[in-house]
Design an enzyme around this catalytic site. Structure first.
Site, mmCIF file in Angstrom:
data_model
loop_
_atom_site.group_PDB
_atom_site.id
_atom_site.type_symbol
_atom_site.label_atom_id
_atom_site.label_comp_id
_atom_site.label_asym_id
_atom_site.label_seq_id
_atom_site.Cartn_x
_atom_site.Cartn_y
_atom_site.Cartn_z
ATOM 1 N N LEU A 106 0.879 -1.165 0.000
ATOM 2 C CA LEU A 106 0.000 0.000 0.000
ATOM 3 C C LEU A 106 0.919 1.217 0.000
ATOM 4 O O LEU A 106 1.972 1.200 0.656
ATOM 5 C CB LEU A 106 -0.898 0.014 1.245
ATOM 6 C CG LEU A 106 -1.978 -1.079 1.333
ATOM 7 C CD1 LEU A 106 -2.738 -0.983 2.654
ATOM 8 C CD2 LEU A 106 -2.954 -0.971 0.164
ATOM 9 N N ASP A 107 0.522 2.260 -0.706
ATOM 10 C CA ASP A 107 1.318 3.492 -0.725
ATOM 11 C C ASP A 107 1.476 4.035 0.695
ATOM 12 O O ASP A 107 0.645 3.752 1.557
ATOM 13 C CB ASP A 107 0.615 4.581 -1.537
ATOM 14 C CG ASP A 107 0.412 4.173 -2.979
ATOM 15 O OD1 ASP A 107 1.197 3.349 -3.474
ATOM 16 O OD2 ASP A 107 -0.545 4.692 -3.579
ATOM 17 N N ARG A 108 2.470 4.884 0.861
ATOM 18 C CA ARG A 108 2.721 5.417 2.214
ATOM 19 C C ARG A 108 1.471 6.042 2.829
ATOM 20 O O ARG A 108 1.184 5.845 4.004
ATOM 21 C CB ARG A 108 3.856 6.450 2.160
ATOM 22 C CG ARG A 108 4.410 6.727 3.549
ATOM 23 C CD ARG A 108 5.353 7.873 3.536
ATOM 24 N NE ARG A 108 4.659 9.027 2.992
ATOM 25 C CZ ARG A 108 5.227 10.177 2.680
ATOM 26 N NH1 ARG A 108 6.511 10.327 2.853
ATOM 27 N NH2 ARG A 108 4.521 11.176 2.191
ATOM 28 N N THR A 110 -1.693 5.461 1.944
ATOM 29 C CA THR A 110 -2.896 4.626 1.899
ATOM 30 C C THR A 110 -3.032 3.907 3.240
ATOM 31 O O THR A 110 -2.033 3.476 3.826
ATOM 32 C CB THR A 110 -2.802 3.608 0.747
ATOM 33 O OG1 THR A 110 -2.646 4.307 -0.481
ATOM 34 C CG2 THR A 110 -4.048 2.737 0.670
ATOM 35 N N ARG A 196 -5.242 5.331 -7.444
ATOM 36 C CA ARG A 196 -5.006 6.777 -7.600
ATOM 37 C C ARG A 196 -4.925 7.149 -9.081
ATOM 38 O O ARG A 196 -5.483 8.162 -9.516
ATOM 39 C CB ARG A 196 -3.699 7.179 -6.894
ATOM 40 C CG ARG A 196 -3.793 7.067 -5.380
ATOM 41 C CD ARG A 196 -2.415 7.313 -4.723
ATOM 42 N NE ARG A 196 -2.405 6.816 -3.368
ATOM 43 C CZ ARG A 196 -2.820 7.514 -2.302
ATOM 44 N NH1 ARG A 196 -3.246 8.739 -2.434
ATOM 45 N NH2 ARG A 196 -2.795 6.962 -1.101
#
Ligand code: URA
Length: 239
Positions: A106-108, A110, A196
């Site tokens: 997961l992105d930072r 998210t 995104r």
């Protein structure tokens, strides 16, 4: 399948000698999947059955562990970061479970459901594109989606790495002035920053992003920053 007699399981797990374990079983101090077992010949499958001694779960050394974390924002999906950033490894009992790694990323910024496992085979299976596990995200976006944009997200949008596969998209709510909306997007691909990028492709920047579920697994009441182990049944569902 990894079947063995209950007394062997208990002694291998370090509870006591095989003889002593037979006594413990006969005394009714051992349960399998929540039911007390006093029969000495009972077979257990170490990869599925939950064995407990005096109510505490007993595991074979080297057995694999799979868990979910409710990832908070601000943590990198990594076990370490040279630049000293906060990483998800700080939130899970990594020292107790050598070989634990995050399944996907997961992105930072998210939040939400992130799986970890020590089982390399399970990790590869889940990450393989053919595995097709649905992941449901809820995004807060700028603006309000038109029906055409919503449908485009479902049918596929062109990103710089190609068209996206069919997805499900639902508008959950829109602010009265139309400046923000909450959108649920369920995808089974796992490309970098996919949600995104999909939403940006139809003109809506993501303000915040949360993963609610992976396959049949949901966070339930797990608070941000907390983790829990998956039960053998939940691991079987994932497979
Ligand atoms: N899609 C994104 O854009 N970010 C995530 O963290 C996960 C899916």
């Amino acid at each position: 399948m990894d079947e063995m007699r209950l007394q062997k399981f208990l002694s291998r797990a370090g509870v006591a000698s095989r003889r002593k374990c037979e006594e413990l079983i006969a005394q009714g101090r051992v349960s399998v999947n929540g039911r007390v077992v006093t029969e000495l010949g009972t077979k257990v499958d170490a990869s599925r059955d939950v064995v407990a001694f005096d109510g505490a779960e007993v595991r074979l050394p080297g057995g694999s562990v799979t868990m979910m974390l409710n990832k908070p924002a601000g943590y990198l999906t990594a076990m370490s970061d040279e630049r000293g950033g906060r990483v998800v490894a700080e939130l899970v009992p990594a020292a107790e479970h050598p070989g634990l790694f995050p399944v996907g990323r997961l992105d930072r910024d998210t939040t939400g459901l992130l799986l970890f496992t020590t089982d390399g085979e399970l990790g590869n299976l889940l990450l393989h594109p053919s595995h097709n596990v649905d992941k449901r995200y809820v995004a807060e976006v700028r603006g309000a989606l038109s029906e055409a944009e919503r449908r485009a997200l479902e049918e596929g949008v062109m990103l710089d790495d190609g068209m996206t596969a069919p997805a499900r998209c639902e508008v959950l709510s829109v602010l009265p002035d139309g400046s923000r909306s909450a959108v649920a997007l369920t995808i089974h691909e796992g490309r970098k920053r996919q949600v995104r990028r999909m939403l940006a492709a139809v003109g809506h920047d993501v303000v915040s992003l949360h993963r609610e579920s992976v396959g049949a697994l949901t966070l339930g009441d797990l608070a941000p920053g907390e983790w829990r182990e998956l039960s053998p049944d939940e691991v079987a569902l994932l497979r």
